[in-house]
Design a protein around this motif. Sequence first.
Motif, PDB file in Angstrom:
ATOM      1  N   THR A  47      -5.972  14.463  40.426  1.00 56.81           N
ATOM      2  CA  THR A  47      -5.551  15.272  41.675  1.00 56.81           C
ATOM      3  C   THR A  47      -6.647  15.555  42.738  1.00 56.81           C
ATOM      4  OG1 THR A  47      -4.299  16.880  40.041  1.00 56.81           O
ATOM      5  CG2 THR A  47      -5.089  17.796  42.288  1.00 56.81           C
ATOM      6  N   ALA A  48      -7.909  15.568  42.130  1.00 59.17           N
ATOM      7  CA  ALA A  48      -9.095  15.460  42.787  1.00 59.17           C
ATOM      8  C   ALA A  48      -9.266  14.179  43.827  1.00 59.17           C
ATOM      9  CB  ALA A  48     -10.642  15.656  42.189  1.00 59.17           C
ATOM     10  N   ILE A  49      -8.849  13.057  43.149  1.00 55.64           N
ATOM     11  CA  ILE A  49      -8.969  11.854  43.996  1.00 55.64           C
ATOM     12  C   ILE A  49      -7.617  11.627  44.957  1.00 55.64           C
ATOM     13  CG2 ILE A  49      -8.355   9.311  43.898  1.00 55.64           C
ATOM     14  CD1 ILE A  49      -9.917   9.438  41.154  1.00 55.64           C
ATOM     15  N   ARG A  50      -6.448  12.047  44.643  1.00 56.69           N
ATOM     16  CA  ARG A  50      -5.627  12.218  45.640  1.00 56.69           C
ATOM     17  C   ARG A  50      -5.791  13.079  46.691  1.00 56.69           C
ATOM     18  NH1 ARG A  50      -1.380  12.478  40.681  1.00 56.69           N
ATOM     19  NH2 ARG A  50      -0.942  10.409  40.437  1.00 56.69           N
ATOM     20  N   ASN A  51      -6.357  14.373  46.427  1.00 58.43           N
ATOM     21  CA  ASN A  51      -6.726  15.108  47.573  1.00 58.43           C
ATOM     22  C   ASN A  51      -7.800  14.668  48.631  1.00 58.43           C
ATOM     23  OD1 ASN A  51      -4.809  17.329  46.477  1.00 58.43           O
ATOM     24  ND2 ASN A  51      -6.754  18.378  45.357  1.00 58.43           N
ATOM     25  N   GLN A  52      -8.605  13.811  47.887  1.00 56.56           N
ATOM     26  CA  GLN A  52      -9.654  13.205  48.693  1.00 56.56           C
ATOM     27  C   GLN A  52      -9.113  12.132  49.520  1.00 56.56           C
ATOM     28  OE1 GLN A  52     -12.568  14.768  49.041  1.00 56.56           O
ATOM     29  NE2 GLN A  52     -13.373  13.246  50.594  1.00 56.56           N
ATOM     30  N   LEU A  53      -8.208  11.332  48.852  1.00 60.06           N
ATOM     31  CA  LEU A  53      -7.699  10.395  49.633  1.00 60.06           C
ATOM     32  C   LEU A  53      -6.515  10.882  50.822  1.00 60.06           C
ATOM     33  CD1 LEU A  53      -6.791   7.919  46.757  1.00 60.06           C
ATOM     34  CD2 LEU A  53      -8.497   7.549  48.813  1.00 60.06           C
ATOM     35  N   THR A  54      -6.037  11.938  50.664  1.00 60.82           N
ATOM     36  CA  THR A  54      -5.209  12.712  51.726  1.00 60.82           C
ATOM     37  C   THR A  54      -6.403  13.129  52.741  1.00 60.82           C
ATOM     38  OG1 THR A  54      -3.654  13.441  49.962  1.00 60.82           O
ATOM     39  CG2 THR A  54      -3.783  14.818  52.319  1.00 60.82           C
ATOM     40  N   ASN A  55      -7.398  14.037  52.591  1.00 60.01           N
ATOM     41  CA  ASN A  55      -8.304  14.216  53.497  1.00 60.01           C
ATOM     42  C   ASN A  55      -8.939  13.148  54.256  1.00 60.01           C
ATOM     43  OD1 ASN A  55      -8.092  17.028  52.674  1.00 60.01           O
ATOM     44  ND2 ASN A  55     -10.062  16.680  51.194  1.00 60.01           N
ATOM     45  N   GLU A  56      -9.156  11.877  53.707  1.00 59.20           N
ATOM     46  CA  GLU A  56      -9.623  10.671  54.287  1.00 59.20           C
ATOM     47  C   GLU A  56      -8.420   9.898  54.814  1.00 59.20           C
ATOM     48  OE1 GLU A  56     -12.685  10.461  55.180  1.00 59.20           O
ATOM     49  OE2 GLU A  56     -13.462  11.959  53.864  1.00 59.20           O
ATOM     50  N   GLY A  57      -7.041  10.346  55.007  1.00 60.78           N
ATOM     51  CA  GLY A  57      -5.924   9.453  55.253  1.00 60.78           C
ATOM     52  C   GLY A  57      -6.122   8.768  56.431  1.00 60.78           C
ATOM     53  N   SER A  59      -8.784   7.876  58.329  1.00 62.98           N
ATOM     54  CA  SER A  59      -9.893   6.990  58.121  1.00 62.98           C
ATOM     55  C   SER A  59      -9.386   5.828  57.428  1.00 62.98           C
ATOM     56  CB  SER A  59     -11.081   7.349  57.602  1.00 62.98           C
ATOM     57  OG  SER A  59     -11.573   8.394  58.102  1.00 62.98           O
ATOM     58  N   VAL A  60      -8.588   5.858  56.435  1.00 65.71           N
ATOM     59  CA  VAL A  60      -7.940   4.802  55.632  1.00 65.71           C
ATOM     60  C   VAL A  60      -7.162   3.892  56.359  1.00 65.71           C
ATOM     61  CG1 VAL A  60      -6.645   4.221  53.639  1.00 65.71           C
ATOM     62  CG2 VAL A  60      -8.629   5.795  53.371  1.00 65.71           C
ATOM     63  N   ALA A  61      -6.237   4.656  57.167  1.00 63.48           N
ATOM     64  CA  ALA A  61      -5.151   3.904  57.829  1.00 63.48           C
ATOM     65  C   ALA A  61      -5.791   3.308  59.236  1.00 63.48           C
ATOM     66  CB  ALA A  61      -4.117   4.988  58.440  1.00 63.48           C
ATOM     67  N   GLN A  62      -6.736   3.762  59.834  1.00 68.23           N
ATOM     68  CA  GLN A  62      -7.587   3.197  60.887  1.00 68.23           C
ATOM     69  C   GLN A  62      -8.153   1.922  60.441  1.00 68.23           C
ATOM     70  OE1 GLN A  62      -9.869   6.294  62.322  1.00 68.23           O
ATOM     71  NE2 GLN A  62      -8.440   6.987  63.823  1.00 68.23           N
ATOM     72  N   THR A  63      -8.803   2.147  59.168  1.00 68.71           N
ATOM     73  CA  THR A  63      -9.521   0.719  58.413  1.00 68.71           C
ATOM     74  C   THR A  63      -8.364  -0.322  58.263  1.00 68.71           C
ATOM     75  OG1 THR A  63     -11.154   2.147  57.920  1.00 68.71           O
ATOM     76  CG2 THR A  63     -11.262   0.179  56.801  1.00 68.71           C
ATOM     77  N   ILE A  64      -7.342   0.291  57.715  1.00 66.73           N
ATOM     78  CA  ILE A  64      -6.262  -0.924  57.321  1.00 66.73           C
ATOM     79  C   ILE A  64      -5.873  -1.649  58.628  1.00 66.73           C
ATOM     80  CG2 ILE A  64      -3.724  -0.949  56.590  1.00 66.73           C
ATOM     81  CD1 ILE A  64      -4.598   1.071  54.597  1.00 66.73           C
ATOM     82  N   ASP A  65      -5.741  -0.668  59.496  1.00 68.27           N
ATOM     83  CA  ASP A  65      -5.305  -1.507  60.897  1.00 68.27           C
ATOM     84  C   ASP A  65      -6.253  -2.367  61.410  1.00 68.27           C
ATOM     85  OD1 ASP A  65      -2.750  -0.236  60.862  1.00 68.27           O
ATOM     86  OD2 ASP A  65      -3.392   1.414  62.176  1.00 68.27           O
TER      87      ASP A  65
END
Length: 138
Positions: A47-57, A59-65
């Motif tokens: 849950t903590a990891i999913r929440n953090q990934l959601t918070n950083e979503g 940034s992750v999407a921009q990096t993937i692009d």
Amino acid sequence: MQNVTRLPERQAEPEKITINLGHVDLGRIDLLVREGFYANRTDFIRTAIRNQLTNEGRSVAQTIDRYQLELGLFDITRADLEAMATAGEKLRLKVVGLARIAADVTPELAEATIGSLNVLGSLQASKAVKAALKDRTT
């Protein structure tokens, strides 16, 4: 990427990781578990990891692009690689997730058809194929 099959996420087995936590943090997690907020330590950590990934979503999407990464689960079959060999093409794959190279892919076929393999997540392949691609895998 026409020769690479994107698989539904539920078909991949989860990857096991190991983390080290301080005694106080572990105790705080155990307290939340005991109080019924989470079923167990694993439930809390997921849950903590999913929440953090959601918070950083974003940034992750921009990096993937920015790095032109493919997001998901990819199954690379022998037929895929043989078709690329016939076409004289090389696979250059950048994955965030899971890349699986089929068990019937020989090290020679992998060397001949895989130009580069950048996997952020997990790569599943035979030991022989991984060894053959060692200089092309990041």
